[in-house]
Design an enzyme around this catalytic site. Sequence first.
Site, PDB file in Angstrom:
ATOM      1  N   THR A  17      -4.108  -5.665  11.463  1.00 33.66           N
ATOM      2  CA  THR A  17      -3.405  -5.773  12.740  1.00 33.66           C
ATOM      3  C   THR A  17      -1.885  -5.823  12.590  1.00 33.66           C
ATOM      4  OG1 THR A  17      -3.721  -8.171  12.685  1.00 33.66           O
ATOM      5  CG2 THR A  17      -5.339  -6.889  13.917  1.00 33.66           C
ATOM      6  N   GLY A  18      -1.389  -5.864  11.381  1.00 36.03           N
ATOM      7  CA  GLY A  18       0.058  -5.807  11.151  1.00 36.03           C
ATOM      8  C   GLY A  18       0.565  -4.385  11.291  1.00 36.03           C
ATOM      9  N   GLU A  20       2.333  -2.360   9.192  1.00 39.08           N
ATOM     10  CA  GLU A  20       2.047  -1.478   8.054  1.00 39.08           C
ATOM     11  C   GLU A  20       0.550  -1.233   7.908  1.00 39.08           C
ATOM     12  OE1 GLU A  20       4.232   0.112   6.006  1.00 39.08           O
ATOM     13  OE2 GLU A  20       5.760  -0.604   7.397  1.00 39.08           O
ATOM     14  N   LYS A  45      -8.880 -13.297  14.381  1.00 42.79           N
ATOM     15  CA  LYS A  45      -9.087 -12.174  15.297  1.00 42.79           C
ATOM     16  C   LYS A  45     -10.460 -11.543  15.129  1.00 42.79           C
ATOM     17  CE  LYS A  45      -4.201 -11.080  15.935  1.00 42.79           C
ATOM     18  NZ  LYS A  45      -3.162 -10.030  15.973  1.00 42.79           N
ATOM     19  N   ILE A  99      -1.067  -3.478  -1.898  1.00 46.79           N
ATOM     20  CA  ILE A  99       0.147  -2.690  -1.681  1.00 46.79           C
ATOM     21  C   ILE A  99       1.377  -3.580  -1.594  1.00 46.79           C
ATOM     22  CG2 ILE A  99       1.211  -0.949  -0.206  1.00 46.79           C
ATOM     23  CD1 ILE A  99      -1.453  -0.094  -1.515  1.00 46.79           C
ATOM     24  N   TYR A 162       4.112  10.838  -7.005  1.00 41.23           N
ATOM     25  CA  TYR A 162       4.162  11.977  -6.094  1.00 41.23           C
ATOM     26  C   TYR A 162       4.808  13.188  -6.758  1.00 41.23           C
ATOM     27  CZ  TYR A 162       3.924   7.841  -3.038  1.00 41.23           C
ATOM     28  OH  TYR A 162       3.595   6.636  -2.478  1.00 41.23           O
ATOM     29  N   GLU A 212       7.686   3.054 -17.362  1.00 35.45           N
ATOM     30  CA  GLU A 212       9.066   2.654 -17.097  1.00 35.45           C
ATOM     31  C   GLU A 212       9.523   1.732 -18.216  1.00 35.45           C
ATOM     32  OE1 GLU A 212       8.931   0.570 -13.407  1.00 35.45           O
ATOM     33  OE2 GLU A 212       8.978   2.381 -12.180  1.00 35.45           O
ATOM     34  N   HIS A 250      11.927  -1.718 -10.060  1.00 34.20           N
ATOM     35  CA  HIS A 250      10.782  -2.627 -10.059  1.00 34.20           C
ATOM     36  C   HIS A 250      11.097  -3.929 -10.781  1.00 34.20           C
ATOM     37  CE1 HIS A 250       7.906   1.025  -9.526  1.00 34.20           C
ATOM     38  NE2 HIS A 250       8.275   0.519  -8.364  1.00 34.20           N
TER      39      HIS A 250
END
Length: 293
Positions: A17-18, A20, A45, A99, A162, A212, A250
């Site tokens: 429900t947020g 994002e 909810k 996420i 990506y 990285e 990061h």
Amino acid sequence: MAVLITEKTRIIVQGITGKEGSFHTGQMLEYNTSAKVVGGVTPGKGGQKSEHGLPIFNSVKEAVEKEQANAAVIFVPPPFAADAILEGITAGLDLVICITEGIPVRDMSRIVDYIRNSKTVVVGPNCPGVITPGVGKMGIMPGFIHKPGTIGVVSRSGTLTYESVHQLSKVGLGQSTCIGIGGDPIIGLPHLKAVKLLAEDPGTEGIVMIGEIGGSAEEEAAEYIKQHVKKPVVGFIAGQTAPPGRRMGHAGAIISGSSGTAQTKMKAMKDAGIHVCESPAEIGETMKKALGK
């Protein structure tokens, strides 16, 4: 075949429900075919419907009981995200993908043992998620750039995930599963475990591993690849010009002393027989050559 997300994956969204969570639920519903988004979780909810018409539950356990959910993707604010991960583990989910960015390291450190001693695969936090092209996605990645195929991708960086996918697709190489493992110091699925999943997948013909600066996860994965992986592996390390002691992007991307540098990681990868690229623009062509195509 694929790993993590398959035609049997039944997904719930924690934090549906947020803003994002709601937006990316819509994106996942639009993209997913065999894998299904079956509901969401927002405490207080339960019994309501999301704007997508999905049932909302008060707990992950309830969603498992009523919708046979076996996977969750988390869009919960940082102060509560570690508890959301723990809730998914406790409910016995096969897969939890977080996420959320900005989870305190102390919060993640207290649930490491729960992750290690459970059957649940935890991806993230601070990651773009996982996608099996043509089957389903759990996360925020743009589905349209991915093409079904046989190349597995493992990356600490969402943006470079990506880019590598674009480079692969451009030379006609589709992807089996792409895993954004996240760039925080403490994550659920490090390079080594992600590479192992893809190495054992008969539907994955080659592997792209993107790392990285900071930490030693890439060196550990390289050693495993040297000893156990027969499939061609293409590698790239971001942060080749980063100065020591400064965090770059990061939270886990920081060089400490002489360890964690791009140079030490690239050397370990080359010593393991990995085809190391100097630029992400070389990933597609390098993989194509490694496969002899």
